[in-house]
Design a protein around this motif. Structure first.
Motif, PDB file in Angstrom:
ATOM      1  N   GLU A  77       0.885  -1.158   0.033  1.00 17.94           N
ATOM      2  CA  GLU A  77      -0.237  -0.034  -0.047  1.00 17.94           C
ATOM      3  C   GLU A  77       0.850   1.313  -0.070  1.00 17.94           C
ATOM      4  N   ALA A  78       1.939   1.061   0.894  1.00 16.45           N
ATOM      5  CA  ALA A  78       2.837   2.342   0.905  1.00 16.45           C
ATOM      6  C   ALA A  78       3.612   2.641  -0.386  1.00 16.45           C
ATOM      7  N   ARG A  79       3.888   1.658  -1.356  1.00 21.25           N
ATOM      8  CA  ARG A  79       4.463   1.854  -2.388  1.00 21.25           C
ATOM      9  C   ARG A  79       3.613   2.268  -3.673  1.00 21.25           C
ATOM     10  N   LEU A  80       2.214   1.633  -3.490  1.00 21.71           N
ATOM     11  CA  LEU A  80       1.110   2.178  -4.395  1.00 21.71           C
ATOM     12  C   LEU A  80       1.079   3.806  -4.168  1.00 21.71           C
ATOM     13  N   LYS A  81       0.954   4.331  -3.092  1.00 19.96           N
ATOM     14  CA  LYS A  81       0.705   5.589  -2.920  1.00 19.96           C
ATOM     15  C   LYS A  81       2.123   6.428  -3.458  1.00 19.96           C
ATOM     16  N   GLU A  82       3.285   5.885  -3.191  1.00 18.90           N
ATOM     17  CA  GLU A  82       4.327   6.628  -3.738  1.00 18.90           C
ATOM     18  C   GLU A  82       4.291   6.599  -5.247  1.00 18.90           C
ATOM     19  N   THR A 118      -8.200  -2.553  -5.573  1.00 21.89           N
ATOM     20  CA  THR A 118      -8.951  -3.644  -4.920  1.00 21.89           C
ATOM     21  C   THR A 118      -8.626  -5.005  -5.256  1.00 21.89           C
ATOM     22  N   VAL A 119      -8.066  -5.948  -4.650  1.00 18.44           N
ATOM     23  CA  VAL A 119      -7.745  -7.266  -4.890  1.00 18.44           C
ATOM     24  C   VAL A 119      -8.991  -8.341  -4.698  1.00 18.44           C
ATOM     25  N   THR A 120      -9.577  -8.840  -5.362  1.00 14.96           N
ATOM     26  CA  THR A 120     -10.898  -9.433  -5.197  1.00 14.96           C
ATOM     27  C   THR A 120     -10.995 -11.035  -5.440  1.00 14.96           C
ATOM     28  N   SER A 121     -11.319 -11.977  -4.618  1.00 14.05           N
ATOM     29  CA  SER A 121     -11.468 -13.155  -4.493  1.00 14.05           C
ATOM     30  C   SER A 121     -12.970 -13.473  -4.181  1.00 14.05           C
ATOM     31  N   ARG A 122     -13.668 -12.657  -3.460  1.00 15.74           N
ATOM     32  CA  ARG A 122     -14.945 -12.954  -3.073  1.00 15.74           C
ATOM     33  C   ARG A 122     -15.887 -13.177  -4.290  1.00 15.74           C
ATOM     34  N   MET A 123     -16.618 -13.960  -4.324  1.00 18.08           N
ATOM     35  CA  MET A 123     -17.244 -14.343  -5.437  1.00 18.08           C
ATOM     36  C   MET A 123     -18.884 -13.675  -5.458  1.00 18.08           C
ATOM     37  N   PHE A 124     -19.065 -12.801  -6.513  1.00 17.64           N
ATOM     38  CA  PHE A 124     -20.528 -12.108  -6.712  1.00 17.64           C
ATOM     39  C   PHE A 124     -20.747 -12.172  -8.047  1.00 17.64           C
ATOM     40  N   TYR A 125     -22.214 -11.719  -8.463  1.00 21.39           N
ATOM     41  CA  TYR A 125     -22.382 -11.744  -9.726  1.00 21.39           C
ATOM     42  C   TYR A 125     -23.140 -10.443  -9.819  1.00 21.39           C
ATOM     43  N   GLU A 160     -18.596  10.289   2.354  1.00 21.86           N
ATOM     44  CA  GLU A 160     -18.538  10.403   3.740  1.00 21.86           C
ATOM     45  C   GLU A 160     -17.673   9.320   4.240  1.00 21.86           C
ATOM     46  N   ALA A 161     -16.880   8.725   3.564  1.00 18.46           N
ATOM     47  CA  ALA A 161     -15.661   7.861   3.896  1.00 18.46           C
ATOM     48  C   ALA A 161     -14.732   7.732   2.763  1.00 18.46           C
ATOM     49  N   LYS A 162     -13.482   7.721   3.396  1.00 16.85           N
ATOM     50  CA  LYS A 162     -12.491   7.628   2.066  1.00 16.85           C
ATOM     51  C   LYS A 162     -12.342   6.069   1.576  1.00 16.85           C
ATOM     52  N   PHE A 163     -11.830   6.101   0.278  1.00 16.20           N
ATOM     53  CA  PHE A 163     -11.464   5.038  -0.335  1.00 16.20           C
ATOM     54  C   PHE A 163     -10.079   4.711   0.042  1.00 16.20           C
ATOM     55  N   PRO A 164     -10.021   3.519   0.219  1.00 14.88           N
ATOM     56  CA  PRO A 164      -8.340   3.074   0.818  1.00 14.88           C
ATOM     57  C   PRO A 164      -7.536   2.998  -0.490  1.00 14.88           C
ATOM     58  N   ALA A 165      -6.140   3.024  -0.432  1.00 18.17           N
ATOM     59  CA  ALA A 165      -5.274   2.895  -1.772  1.00 18.17           C
ATOM     60  C   ALA A 165      -5.298   1.637  -1.983  1.00 18.17           C
ATOM     61  N   LEU A 166      -5.332   0.380  -0.938  1.00 16.35           N
ATOM     62  CA  LEU A 166      -5.244  -0.931  -1.347  1.00 16.35           C
ATOM     63  C   LEU A 166      -6.285  -1.448  -0.420  1.00 16.35           C
ATOM     64  N   GLU A 167      -7.190  -2.432  -0.809  1.00 17.41           N
ATOM     65  CA  GLU A 167      -7.922  -3.469  -0.054  1.00 17.41           C
ATOM     66  C   GLU A 167      -8.121  -4.684  -0.678  1.00 17.41           C
ATOM     67  N   PHE A 168      -8.499  -5.626   0.335  1.00 10.95           N
ATOM     68  CA  PHE A 168      -8.824  -7.074  -0.341  1.00 10.95           C
ATOM     69  C   PHE A 168      -9.994  -7.375   0.180  1.00 10.95           C
ATOM     70  N   ASP A 169     -10.896  -7.872  -1.091  1.00  9.51           N
ATOM     71  CA  ASP A 169     -12.098  -8.275  -0.934  1.00  9.51           C
ATOM     72  C   ASP A 169     -12.140  -9.884  -0.903  1.00  9.51           C
ATOM     73  N   GLU A 170     -12.261 -10.379  -0.020  1.00 12.11           N
ATOM     74  CA  GLU A 170     -12.022 -11.799   0.328  1.00 12.11           C
ATOM     75  C   GLU A 170     -13.125 -12.796   0.510  1.00 12.11           C
ATOM     76  N   PRO A 171     -13.179 -13.983   0.235  1.00 13.88           N
ATOM     77  CA  PRO A 171     -14.158 -14.842   0.759  1.00 13.88           C
ATOM     78  C   PRO A 171     -14.495 -15.263   2.007  1.00 13.88           C
ATOM     79  N   PRO A 172     -15.391 -15.928   2.503  1.00 16.68           N
ATOM     80  CA  PRO A 172     -15.579 -16.104   4.057  1.00 16.68           C
ATOM     81  C   PRO A 172     -14.137 -17.036   4.525  1.00 16.68           C
ATOM     82  N   LYS A 173     -14.073 -16.900   5.777  1.00 16.46           N
ATOM     83  CA  LYS A 173     -13.151 -17.687   6.277  1.00 16.46           C
ATOM     84  C   LYS A 173     -13.137 -19.260   6.119  1.00 16.46           C
ATOM     85  N   GLY A 174     -12.220 -19.609   5.872  1.00 17.96           N
ATOM     86  CA  GLY A 174     -12.499 -21.335   5.778  1.00 17.96           C
ATOM     87  C   GLY A 174     -12.297 -21.565   4.227  1.00 17.96           C
TER      88      GLY A 174
END
Length: 512
Positions: free
Chosen positions: A394-399, A407-414, A449-463
């Motif tokens: 995240e720090a490197r991306l901001k530089e 966003t790095v996405t592995s959670r499944m949606f349609y 009303e809220a800030k977008f992060p520079a990096l986030e991970f949208d992940e599936p349920p634990k397990g």
């Protein structure tokens, strides 16, 4: 191989350098409508009528991004490379910077002349085939050149709403000079209307976008895979995308490639300006198992059609997402995809986005560009980072880009017509609360009303982290300047905005 610095630059969404792209001197208001643009492997070619007559002999211009990068200036210039003695009905750059190909249709003679040319315009190879008409644009895969053609008399019903008349795909191997003519398959239960929008999925399969003939059923979008060597064992598959709101929303574009690098996905833009589906090419080639499913309830006889269609619902091999691609210009290169999204001003804070106004945008909207990456090795490497490694990334991306939004996405949606449907099928209250929280946070960010992060991970349920699933990254693209965003193309190392008769274009280079 792409090095780490280049991968990081693409991921950040901000180019390293911007070059001016001077317009060709003969590009004018009179001939711009008939201009044939091709962008491939960091080269840009345009074929123009030589006079005000649209069917006059073609003049070909070429610009090379690499020349601009190696020179001292910040400009890429077009140079005239050929004055052809005929009108090129279609033209396109060949793979691996090996020249260009033209197609000349002599309709009165019922023949099509295919030619490959070197950089001076001289003909290297030539082939003549029978054809009465052509649909769509040329598709390229290695040494193979493909185009939809019509042969013989085409009788269309007066009440049909089909746009194209092509009956076959003509495939020319420019190395062996062999020509193969493959009939476009049709099923009388649900005939496919199309405009000849084809792309190679692999060397053995083509993808054809279209919609069902409205004379037979509701004309929702469909995608057909066509085996270049058809047989009972390799018949290809027929996919549907359910229904859009209006018939006019159905779309049939297949993303054009801007690089010779092999893509592992096919992109079908099936709802105009709204939705697209990314599918692993294995779904189209039968390498990935897929069982045909009962058709939607609005068919007259669901049982009659139950063996006809496949659907893109397998989480391991397809994604349906919101956004639109640039239909007539390259939008995919090396498994990266350039997407534009129309954003409503009334419920989005424009200051939270790196957006721009486009002349064709609806009133009260602006556009945002995103770069998706469907390379599963690159995505998996990011998803497996430890918490400290994620913080360092995240720090490197901001530089690289102070406005980075990745966003790095592995959670499944349609992405359905109106909402995003969760496909994890986790009934636990904890997961339902998590999905609800994702929606609420996204709404707050859109309103400012809220800030977008520079990096986030949208992940599936634990397990379920080890489940096989199609992953992707999405980066907001922050181009330093956009003229109007009407003609953007993705190629091997840059996003290109093409020039117009009255304005120069830009080359946004991501090379480190």
């Amino acid at each position: 191989m792409e090095d780490e610095a280049v991968r990081m630059r693409w991921l950040s969404g901000r180019p390293r350098r911007v070059l001016d792209l001077r317009r060709p001197l003969s590009l004018s208001q009179m001939n711009s409508y008939h201009a044939q643009w091709s962008v491939m492997d960091d080269q840009i070619m345009v074929s123009l009528p030589s006079t005000t007559d649209a069917l006059s002999p073609s003049t070909v211009y070429l610009a090379d991004i690499k020349d601009g990068l190696t020179g001292d200036g910040d400009t890429v210039e077009f140079r005239k490379i050929a004055e052809l003695p005929f009108h090129a009905t279609r033209s396109r750059l060949l793979s691996n910077r090996e020249g260009f190909v033209t197609v000349e249709l002599r309709q009165s003679q019922g023949k099509l002349i295919l030619r490959t040319h070197d950089w001076s315009g001289s003909v290297n190879r030539e082939k003549t085939v029978a054809a009465e008409a052509v649909d769509g644009d040329i598709a390229i895969y290695g040494a193979s050149v493909a185009l939809c053609v019509r042969t013989g008399t085409c009788i269309q019903k007066s009440f049909t709403n089909c746009l194209g008349t092509s009956t076959h795909v003509m495939i020319w191997d420019t190395e062996t000079e062999d020509v193969r003519r493959v009939e476009i398959p049709q099923d009388e239960r649900a005939p496919q209307c199309h405009r000849g929008n084809i792309q190679f999925a692999t060397s053995s399969y083509l993808a054809l976008g279209g919609h069902i003939d409205p004379c037979y059923d509701k004309p929702y979008a469909v995608l057909r895979s066509i085996s270049i060597v058809p047989s009972e064992q390799n018949p290809g598959r027929y996919f549907h995308h359910h229904e859009n709101f209006e018939y006019g929303n159905n779309h049939d574009a297949i993303a054009i490639t801007g690089s010779s690098a092999r893509n592992h996905v096919i992109v079908h833009h099936h709802q105009s300006e709204s939705r697209f589906t990314v599918a692993d090419v294995g779904l189209l080639t039968d390498e990935i198992p897929s069982v045909s499913e009962p058709t939607p309830r609005y068919f007259t006889d669901p049982d009659y059609h139950k063996d006809l269609f496949h659907v893109f619902s397998d989480k391991t091999s397809a994604r349906t997402l919101n956004g639109a691609i640039f239909d007539r210009l390259p939008a995919v290169a090396g498994n990266r995809l350039l997407v534009r999204q129309h954003v409503e001003e009334y419920d989005h804070d424009a200051g939270s986005y790196h957006g721009f106004k486009a002349s064709h945008s609806s009133f009260g909207t602006f556009q945002v560009l995103y770069l998706y990456d469907f390379d599963q090795d690159r995505c998996r490497a990011l998803s497996q980072l430890s918490p400290p490694e994620r913080q360092a990334l995240e720090a490197r991306l901001k530089e690289l880009n102070p406005d980075a939004r990745v966003t790095v996405t592995s959670r499944m949606f349609y992405a359905s017509i109106e909402d995003e449907d969760d496909m994890e099928r986790d009934p636990s209250p904890e997961w339902k609360a998590h999905v609800r929280e994702l929606w609420e946070v996204e709404q707050a960010r859109q309103r400012g009303e809220a800030k977008f992060p520079a990096l986030e991970f949208d992940e599936p349920p634990k397990g379920r982290d080890d489940d096989a699933r199609m992953m992707f990254t999405r980066s907001m693209v922050c181009l330093p300047r956009v003229r109007d965003g009407e003609a953007l193309a993705l190629t091997a190392s840059a996003v290109v905005e093409l020039p117009t008769p009255t304005a120069d274009g830009s080359v946004h280079c991501f090379l480190a």
